[in-house]
Each structure stands twice: as C-alpha cells, then as structure tokens.
Design a protein around this motif. Structure first.
Motif, short mmCIF file in Angstrom:
data_model
loop_
_atom_site.label_atom_id
_atom_site.label_comp_id
_atom_site.label_asym_id
_atom_site.label_seq_id
_atom_site.Cartn_x
_atom_site.Cartn_y
_atom_site.Cartn_z
N ASN A 138 9.93 3.77 -7.52
CA ASN A 138 9.36 5.11 -7.45
C ASN A 138 10.23 5.97 -6.52
N ILE A 139 11.02 6.84 -7.15
CA ILE A 139 12.03 7.58 -6.37
C ILE A 139 11.60 9.03 -6.13
N ASP A 140 12.30 9.70 -5.23
CA ASP A 140 12.06 11.12 -4.96
C ASP A 140 12.29 11.93 -6.22
N VAL A 144 10.82 3.95 -3.17
CA VAL A 144 12.16 4.38 -2.82
C VAL A 144 12.11 5.79 -2.26
N PHE A 145 11.02 6.51 -2.59
CA PHE A 145 10.93 7.92 -2.14
C PHE A 145 10.76 8.00 -0.63
N ASN A 146 11.35 9.08 -0.08
CA ASN A 146 11.24 9.35 1.36
C ASN A 146 10.29 10.51 1.53
N ASP A 147 9.14 10.29 2.06
CA ASP A 147 8.25 11.43 2.32
C ASP A 147 7.57 11.15 3.64
N PRO A 148 7.98 11.90 4.70
CA PRO A 148 7.42 11.62 6.03
C PRO A 148 5.90 11.76 6.08
N ASP A 149 5.34 12.49 5.10
CA ASP A 149 3.88 12.67 5.09
C ASP A 149 3.14 11.45 4.54
N VAL A 150 3.88 10.58 3.87
CA VAL A 150 3.22 9.39 3.31
C VAL A 150 3.63 8.18 4.15
N ILE A 151 2.64 7.59 4.79
CA ILE A 151 2.93 6.48 5.71
C ILE A 151 3.39 5.24 4.96
N PRO A 175 0.83 -1.21 0.00
CA PRO A 175 0.00 0.00 0.00
C PRO A 175 0.87 1.26 0.00
N ASN A 176 0.33 2.33 -0.55
CA ASN A 176 0.96 3.67 -0.46
C ASN A 176 2.33 3.78 -1.13
N VAL A 177 2.60 3.00 -2.14
CA VAL A 177 3.91 3.09 -2.79
C VAL A 177 3.85 3.92 -4.08
N GLY A 178 2.62 4.28 -4.50
CA GLY A 178 2.47 5.12 -5.69
C GLY A 178 1.86 4.40 -6.88
N LYS A 179 1.20 3.26 -6.63
CA LYS A 179 0.60 2.50 -7.74
C LYS A 179 -0.47 3.30 -8.48
N SER A 180 -1.38 3.87 -7.71
CA SER A 180 -2.49 4.59 -8.34
C SER A 180 -2.01 5.89 -8.97
N THR A 181 -1.00 6.52 -8.35
CA THR A 181 -0.42 7.73 -8.94
C THR A 181 0.14 7.40 -10.33
N ALA A 192 -5.19 -3.12 -5.84
CA ALA A 192 -4.99 -2.57 -4.50
C ALA A 192 -3.77 -3.18 -3.83
N GLY A 193 -3.22 -2.46 -2.84
CA GLY A 193 -1.99 -2.87 -2.18
C GLY A 193 -2.12 -4.20 -1.44
N LEU A 194 -1.06 -4.99 -1.52
CA LEU A 194 -1.00 -6.26 -0.78
C LEU A 194 -0.31 -6.01 0.55
N1 LIG Z 1 6.56 12.36 -2.33
C1 LIG Z 1 5.99 11.47 -3.13
N2 LIG Z 1 4.77 11.03 -2.83
C2 LIG Z 1 4.21 10.12 -3.65
C3 LIG Z 1 4.87 9.63 -4.80
N3 LIG Z 1 4.08 8.72 -5.39
C4 LIG Z 1 2.96 8.66 -4.64
N4 LIG Z 1 3.04 9.49 -3.61
C5 LIG Z 1 2.03 9.73 -2.57
O1 LIG Z 1 1.82 8.55 -1.84
C6 LIG Z 1 0.43 8.43 -1.47
C7 LIG Z 1 -0.08 7.09 -1.93
O2 LIG Z 1 -0.03 7.05 -3.36
P1 LIG Z 1 -0.97 6.07 -4.20
O3 LIG Z 1 -0.57 6.23 -5.60
O4 LIG Z 1 -2.38 6.27 -3.85
O5 LIG Z 1 -0.46 4.69 -3.61
P2 LIG Z 1 -0.99 3.22 -3.90
O6 LIG Z 1 0.21 2.38 -4.06
O7 LIG Z 1 -1.96 3.21 -5.00
O8 LIG Z 1 -1.68 2.85 -2.52
P3 LIG Z 1 -2.87 1.75 -2.24
O9 LIG Z 1 -3.85 1.82 -3.35
O10 LIG Z 1 -3.40 2.18 -0.92
O11 LIG Z 1 -2.19 0.44 -2.12
C8 LIG Z 1 -0.27 9.60 -2.10
O12 LIG Z 1 -0.43 10.59 -1.10
C9 LIG Z 1 0.69 10.06 -3.19
O13 LIG Z 1 0.56 11.45 -3.44
C10 LIG Z 1 6.18 10.15 -5.09
O14 LIG Z 1 6.82 9.80 -6.10
N5 LIG Z 1 6.69 11.05 -4.22
#
Ligand SMILES: Nc1nc2c(ncn2[C@@H]2O[C@H](COP(=O)(O)OP(=O)(O)OP(=O)(O)O)[C@@H](O)[C@H]2O)c(=O)[nH]1
Ligand SMILES: [Mg+2]
Length: 363
Positions: free
Chosen positions: A207-209, A106-113, A11-17, A74-76
């Motif tokens: 997915n890097i910074d 790979v990205f470091n963003d303290p706001d993203v858990i 989850p939260n690694v940037g898949k949907s982005t 969806a995230g595993l």
């Molecule tokens: N800083 C930063 N944030 C990112 C990046 N890619 C994604 N995010 C953020 O990470 C959060 C989760 O991104 P999603 O693309 O929804 O992640 P996901 O992998 O689809 O997550 P799930 O569907 O919950 O499994 C969002 O707040 C994004 O804005 C990135 O390259 N850099």
C-alpha cells in the motif's frame, strides 16, 4: 466450498480501507443465496472482459460473473501467537481462510501511526511471518506430543505423520514456511488438516503513497529485492486511490485512471491474483437466458465441471461441446458449428481457461 481470501497485516496498514474499496464492488447477496452475510466478508465479482462479449453474441438477458470472497481480519501484533492483542482470535480467523492477502504499509503519512513508529515493509513482513510461523510451531509441537505415545505403541497413522511433523517443526524453528512440503501428498494433507498458516498461498499487497503511483513498478522491484521474494508476489496499489475509484461511475473512473497513467484499478489485479492463487479458473456457458462464468479448480475434467453446474451432471455426463471463447464471439454458436470449431470432448477432457461449454447429460 468456502474459498476465502483473508486480508491480514499489522494494524493501521490499510486493510479495512482496501476491504471497503473491494466491497464497493460487492455483489447483491440475493444473487448468491448460500453466501454468508457477515460484515467482515465481502463477496466480490471477478472482473471479466469476456462475459459481456459472450452476452452480446447470445443476446443474453443476464450476466453472471464469478465471485471471490475477501475477509477483513483485524491487525496482528508482535507476540500474537502468545495471545497479545487478541492474537489467538485473529490467528484462528486466518486458519479458516484458504489464502492470504498480506497488506504491507509502504505509504508515509505522519498522521497515521505505525505500531513500531517507522515505515519498513521488509521488517513488517518479517514480523507477521514470524508470528504465523510461531503459531504453527505450537500447533506442530502439540500434535507431536499427542502422537508420540501412539507411534510407540505401533499406531500406523501416527508413524506416518510423526516424521512429517518433525520436518515441519524443523523448518519452522529455522524460520522457514512449510510451502515446500506441500509437494508431498501426505505432508500436504496434514498441513491442510491442521490449517497451518504458513502453508497457505499468499500475495503481498504493498500500500503505497498515492503520489508515488507512477513509480509502482520500481517500488515492486525494490520490495522484491529487499525481501528476497519475486516481483510477481507483490501487488502494488494505493488503497486511498482504490477507495476513491470505487466511488466513481465506470466512465469517471476510466478518465481518472487515465489521468494517473493506469490501465485498470489495482483491485482488479488483486482479485484476479487472488482467484489464481486459490487454484481457480473459469469456464463459460452462454445462451439467451444468461452468460455465466463458472468457477472450477484448475485441472478439473469435463464431467467434474458439469458437476459444478448441477451435482447430478457429473455421473450423467455424456459429452462436452466446447468452443473457444474467441471463436464464439467471432462467429456465434451456430457459425462455430458450421465452421467445425465446436469440439466434442469426452470424460477425460481437462477444461481450459476460456472454454465455452455445453454439456450433454443423460438425465
Ligand atoms: N495516507 C494514506 N493513509 C492511508 C492509506 N491507507 C489507509 N490509510 C489510513 O490509515 C488508517 C488506518 O487504515 P485502516 O484501513 O483502518 O487500517 P487497518 O489495517 O484496517 O487497521 P486495523 O484494523 O487497526 O488493523 C486510516 O486512517 C486510513 O485512512 C493510504 O494509502 N495512504
Ligand atoms: Mg481494519
């Protein structure tokens, strides 16, 4: 033929982005009437520099690129194979795709858990791959149970499949995937039939910074070293940059890419790689009506390729007239004929990437 690439990862690694950036390139559904309309499926054009050149020479009214489909899954999470976090549903989504794009944070963003509260791409890859292997292990065990009785009573198929399944079980219990076994025909057939997750071709999307994008090559090498995989197994991108580029016009994105020192969007590399791990390639047809890229499996013969254009063409195939695309662009179709650059090929001809083809058929 559904040849989809599933976007998977924690989850939260940037898949949907990433998926949303890809679908900004989404083709109008009406151009591809048989594609399913599903919010999680993106029908994406395969970027192609050759088509516009062919179109110019032929004065084509229309350009039709090849397409590839991506599915946002969806995230595993850990223990997905035991049903954790709707794991069974998501695993079955992965069973349906032909190949996997595995997004790694790979990205470091303290706001993203991060689900495990740390950024460690190597460990994350291991977490996901363990889940896939454990899910496959269960599938294999069930199958072994079902076949054991049959094998004892002399069932032929069971006796062929059982040793393969034991080999599969063996590999998976040691934490290995089953890709090695795809080289054997019977095993490959069984692995595909069971839709084993670790038997699917896979690319890793790191997915890097965005600030690190100039170090992409270095990061790619480090990731490969850390995980024991090949650098080419990784596509290094910034999903954030990709989603920004996707919003821009062609002109603006060129300027933006230049300012970042990039030659092309990372998504283009991802799409090409996805196409390639599916074992696909294109050939072209080009005339006044349209210039079109046709999708075939690598190794297809001329009659099979003709059959992709129209199912009757395979049987009715007489010959193929093939021009290499560079020659076609340089001299045009008639110019190529005059110069002897048009080749007549028979039914055993194996299509080559970049062939411009005319099929002669007897219908
Ligand atoms: N800083 C930063 N944030 C990112 C990046 N890619 C994604 N995010 C953020 O990470 C959060 C989760 O991104 P999603 O693309 O929804 O992640 P996901 O992998 O689809 O997550 P799930 O569907 O919950 O499994 C969002 O707040 C994004 O804005 C990135 O390259 N850099
Ligand atoms: Mg998502």
């Amino acid at each position: 033929m559904s040849l989809q690439i599933g976007i998977i990862g924690l989850p939260n690694v940037g898949k949907s982005t990433l998926f949303r950036a890809l679908t900004k390139k989404q083709v109008p559904a009406e151009n591809y009437p048989f594609t399913t309309i599903d919010p999680n499926v993106g029908v994406v054009e395969v970027p192609d520099d050759i088509l516009p050149q062919l179109s110019k020479v032929s004065n084509s009214k229309k350009i039709v690129p090849a397409i590839v489909e991506f599915v946002d899954i969806a995230g595993l999470v850990k223990n997905a194979h035991k049903g954790e976090g709707l794991g069974n549903k998501f695993l079955s989504n992965i069973r349906e795709v032909a190949a996997i794009a595995h997004v790694v944070r790979v990205f470091n963003d303290p706001d993203v858990i991060h689900v495990d509260n740390r950024v460690d791409p190597g460990q994350d890859i291991a977490t996901i791959e363990t889940e896939l292997a454990l899910a496959d292990l269960e599938t294999a065990k069930k199958r072994i149970e079902n076949l054991s009785g049959k094998a004892k009573s002399g069932d032929k198929i069971a006796n062929v499949q059982l040793p393969i399944l034991e080999e599969i079980e063996n590999r998976l219990s040691q934490g290995k995937d089953v890709l090695e076994l795809l080289k054997q025909d019977e095993a490959a057939k069984l692995i595909r039939e069971m839709s084993l997750l670790t038997g699917k071709p896979e690319i890793y999307v790191a997915n890097i910074d965005e600030a690190e994008i100039s170090k992409a090559d270095e990061i790619q090498k480090t990731l490969a070293d850390k995980t024991g995989k090949k650098p080419d197994d990784f596509i290094v991108i910034s999903a954030k940059i990709e989603s920004e580029i996707a919003e821009l016009s062609a002109e603006e994105s060129r300027t933006y890419l230049e300012s970042l020192g990039l030659k092309e969007p990372g998504l283009n590399r991802l799409i090409h790689q996805a196409f390639s791990i599916l074992g696909l390639q294109t050939f072209y047809t080009s005339g006044e009506m349209e210039s079109k890229a046709w999708t075939i499996s690598k190794g297809m013969t001329a009659p099979q390729a003709a059959g992709v254009i129209h199912s009757d063409f395979e049987k009715a195939f007489i010959r193929a007239e093939i021009i290499n695309w560079q020659d076609f662009v340089k001299y045009g179709e008639n110019g190529c004929k005059e110069k002897g650059l048009l080749r007549i090929e028979g039914k055993d001809y194996v299509m080559q990437a970049g062939d411009v083809a005319h099929f002669r058929v007897g219908v």
